[in-house]
Design a protein around this motif. Structure first.
Motif, mmCIF file in Angstrom:
data_model
loop_
_atom_site.group_PDB
_atom_site.id
_atom_site.type_symbol
_atom_site.label_atom_id
_atom_site.label_comp_id
_atom_site.label_asym_id
_atom_site.label_seq_id
_atom_site.Cartn_x
_atom_site.Cartn_y
_atom_site.Cartn_z
ATOM 1 N N ASN A 448 0.738 -1.256 0.106
ATOM 2 C CA ASN A 448 -0.045 0.074 0.088
ATOM 3 C C ASN A 448 0.782 1.315 0.090
ATOM 4 O O ASN A 448 0.412 2.335 0.034
ATOM 5 N N ASP A 449 2.007 1.089 0.322
ATOM 6 C CA ASP A 449 3.012 2.148 0.167
ATOM 7 C C ASP A 449 3.594 2.810 -0.920
ATOM 8 O O ASP A 449 4.333 3.633 -1.205
ATOM 9 N N ASN A 450 3.012 2.148 -2.069
ATOM 10 C CA ASN A 450 3.490 2.383 -3.311
ATOM 11 C C ASN A 450 2.665 3.728 -4.147
ATOM 12 O O ASN A 450 1.557 3.861 -3.539
ATOM 13 N N ASP A 451 3.302 4.324 -4.801
ATOM 14 C CA ASP A 451 2.225 5.294 -5.672
ATOM 15 C C ASP A 451 1.294 4.651 -6.548
ATOM 16 O O ASP A 451 0.105 5.305 -6.923
ATOM 17 N N LEU A 452 1.357 3.466 -7.100
ATOM 18 C CA LEU A 452 0.467 2.752 -8.082
ATOM 19 C C LEU A 452 0.275 1.304 -7.307
ATOM 20 O O LEU A 452 1.457 0.575 -7.228
ATOM 21 N N VAL A 453 -0.660 0.889 -6.649
ATOM 22 C CA VAL A 453 -0.668 -0.317 -6.075
ATOM 23 C C VAL A 453 -1.391 -1.261 -7.125
ATOM 24 O O VAL A 453 -2.641 -1.022 -7.639
#
Length: 537
Positions: A448-453
């Motif tokens: 969830n800490d990615n820019d695109l999940v």
């Protein structure tokens, strides 16, 4: 963000035949023995104090339902129990009445075993150097209007909602599961300025919009030193003035907003009420909830007097009918609404401090506490302004709006020249919005800490990055976007020659129109696009 120890407490009336009796129990505790239950009796004295509060702070407004004793003649509150007869009026009386209600509510809620669970949970939090995250669920609709935020253990102690050792919010367990949450690097606010009710004073909505935008660029209030004071997050505010429902939907779906502000009028109703957007249209609470969840909005804020109040039918409060509860039910992570009418300057003061605290990477419940403190300082303890904002948080939500600085990834520094705007677009799910590549960098993965999940089993937690690199330090318009794969199973790129190429543990130059699958050839297809008509600065 390090998780704070959490204590969730629920309150419910036991039955119509015993309207004075309530169950108070712990739904969640940071230690196994904390799950306790108490049978508490609502007293005539509490009803007296609550009626006294309404008579002082809400004269002429619609009467709130009493938690009990509705058919009894309740004797008038003895003023001698609140303040001496010769005390200066009304300042001392109003302050003492507020404390008197706060202390009595505390003693009622934290009686015996529940009080012990609170004390032990707070001790554990202090031992870990953290605050206790306390969430209160009021299942009796007649008790929702009570200002539980003012609870305090004794005279001289801070109220629960402004205590630095407690992060207080209300909650609701009758909710849909929390959807996967993306972690943004900046605050993106959509401010909607709604319609005025004919005959009511015109709200200065344009001024409110300008105030919020200015708040995001200004300093924190004196006396508060956030840990990331010198590193505030980037912020953006877009404004819609009296939009149609179609315009609002299109705007929310076109951008990845994480905050929705509504300033304007509305009407209460069993389905969460109605937002009056303009002369001809509006959205009810259920429609708005589904829209906000679909568009990934984390926080909804309402500057209106009905958002935290249940709908009343024949002088009976309807369960789960307030706008805040309806939004939470459908999976909106956090909702901040007003318990009663709030003056414009008080609302603007709260919103200003609240958004500043969010920009400095505080959690939503931390920001609400700071903003309440600012209201108390500006408008005094004996005035109800600081008690009016009510924060609801989903029981599964940790309050994180944007990525804390310690967890943030290294970003490309700002440059004097422009770079081409790029974005990713899902070709498998056409209802999804475009995903912009902010600042020339996007991190992709299942976490969830990615820019695109991308939630697929073959996608790694941190699968890949899309990064912009220029060969010149003076002319950034000639650079190239690259796919940098760091995953276990690799990525697949469809070149402009219509050939799929596997990219694994290496970089691959991207051109506008190329398609990408992450982790497997069975994965969803995302298209990389560059808009050279628009430039990032």
């Amino acid at each position: 963000m390090d998780e704070h120890p959490s204590l969730n407490i629920a309150v419910a009336r036991l039955g119509a035949t015993t309207p004075d009796n309530y169950a108070v129990w712990v739904l969640k505790a940071p230690y196994p023995g904390g799950y306790v239950i108490e049978n508490c009796t609502w007293t005539i004295e509490l009803s007296q104090i609550w009626l006294g509060w309404q008579g002082l702070f809400n004269p002429g407004s619609r009467p709130y339902c009493l938690p009990c004793h509705q058919d009894l003649s309740i004797p008038e509150l003895d003023l001698e129990t609140i303040a001496p007869v010769d005390a200066p009026q009304p300042q001392l009386y109003s302050a003492n009445l507020m404390q008197h209600l706060g202390i009595n509510l505390w003693q009622w809620l934290f009686c015996k075993q529940v009080g012990n669970a609170f004390a032990q949970s707070q001790g554990m939090a202090i031992g870990q150097g953290k605050s206790l995250r306390l969430r209160l669920e009021i299942r009796d609709p007649d008790s929702i209007s009570i200002p539980w935020e003012i609870m305090q253990s004794q005279h001289g102690k801070p109220a629960l909602s402004i205590d630095r050792l407690v992060l207080f919010s209300r909650t609701n367990s009758d909710v849909d599961p929390l959807p996967p949450q993306r972690l943004d690097r900046s605050i993106k606010i959509l401010l909607v300025l709604g319609q005025n009710i004919p005959g009511s004073p015109n709200l200065d909505l344009e001024k409110e919009s300008a105030t919020i935008a200015q708040a995001l660029r200004s300093t924190m209030p004196s006396g508060f030193n956030p840990p990331n004071r010198l590193n505030p997050a980037g912020c953006n505010v877009d404004t819609l003035v009296r939009p149609t429902p179609e315009e609002l939907i299109a705007k929310l779906e076109s951008q990845q907003y994480n905050v929705f502000f509504y300033a304007g009028h509305g009407m209460s109703a069993p389905d969460g009420g109605l937002l009056l957007l303009n002369d001809v249209g509006g959205l009810n609470g259920t429609e708005l909830a589904q829209l906000l969840v679909r568009c990934g909005v984390k926080l909804a804020v309402f500057n209106s007097c009905w958002g935290a109040q249940p709908y009343q039918h024949q002088q009976q409060a309807v369960p789960r009918s307030s706008l805040a509860e309806v939004l939470l039910h459908y999976g909106v992570p956090a909702v901040l609404a007003m318990r009663d009418t709030i003056a414009d300057r008080e609302a603007l003061s709260f919103i200003q401090t609240f958004t500043q605290a969010l920009a400095h990477r505080l959690s939503i419940d931390e920001a609400a506490a700071i903003a309440r403190q600012q209201l108390l300082i500006s408008f005094k303890f004996n005035q109800p302004a600081w008690t009016l904002p009510i924060l609801y948080m989903h029981p599964e939500f940790n309050g994180e709006l944007i990525r804390p600085l310690a967890e943030a990834i290294t970003e490309i520094p700002s440059v004097p020249q422009a770079i081409p705007v790029a974005y990713m677009r899902s070709l498998s799910f056409h209802t999804h919005p475009d995903f912009p590549i902010d600042g020339g960098l996007m991190r992709v993965g299942r976490s969830n800490d990615n820019d695109l999940v991308v939630v697929e089993p073959w996608v790694s937690q941190r699968h890949a990055e899309i990064i912009y690199r220029s060969p010149s330090m003076t002319d950034f318009t000639q650079g190239i976007y690259y796919l940098r794969d760091t995953s276990r199973f690799g990525s697949y790129v469809l070149t402009l020659e219509n050939k799929w190429v596997k990219v694994h543990a290496r970089e691959f130059p991207l051109e506008s129109g190329m398609q990408i699958k992450f982790g497997s050839e069975e994965g969803q297809i995302l298209e990389f696009r560059i808009d050279r008509q628009e430039w990032l600065r």
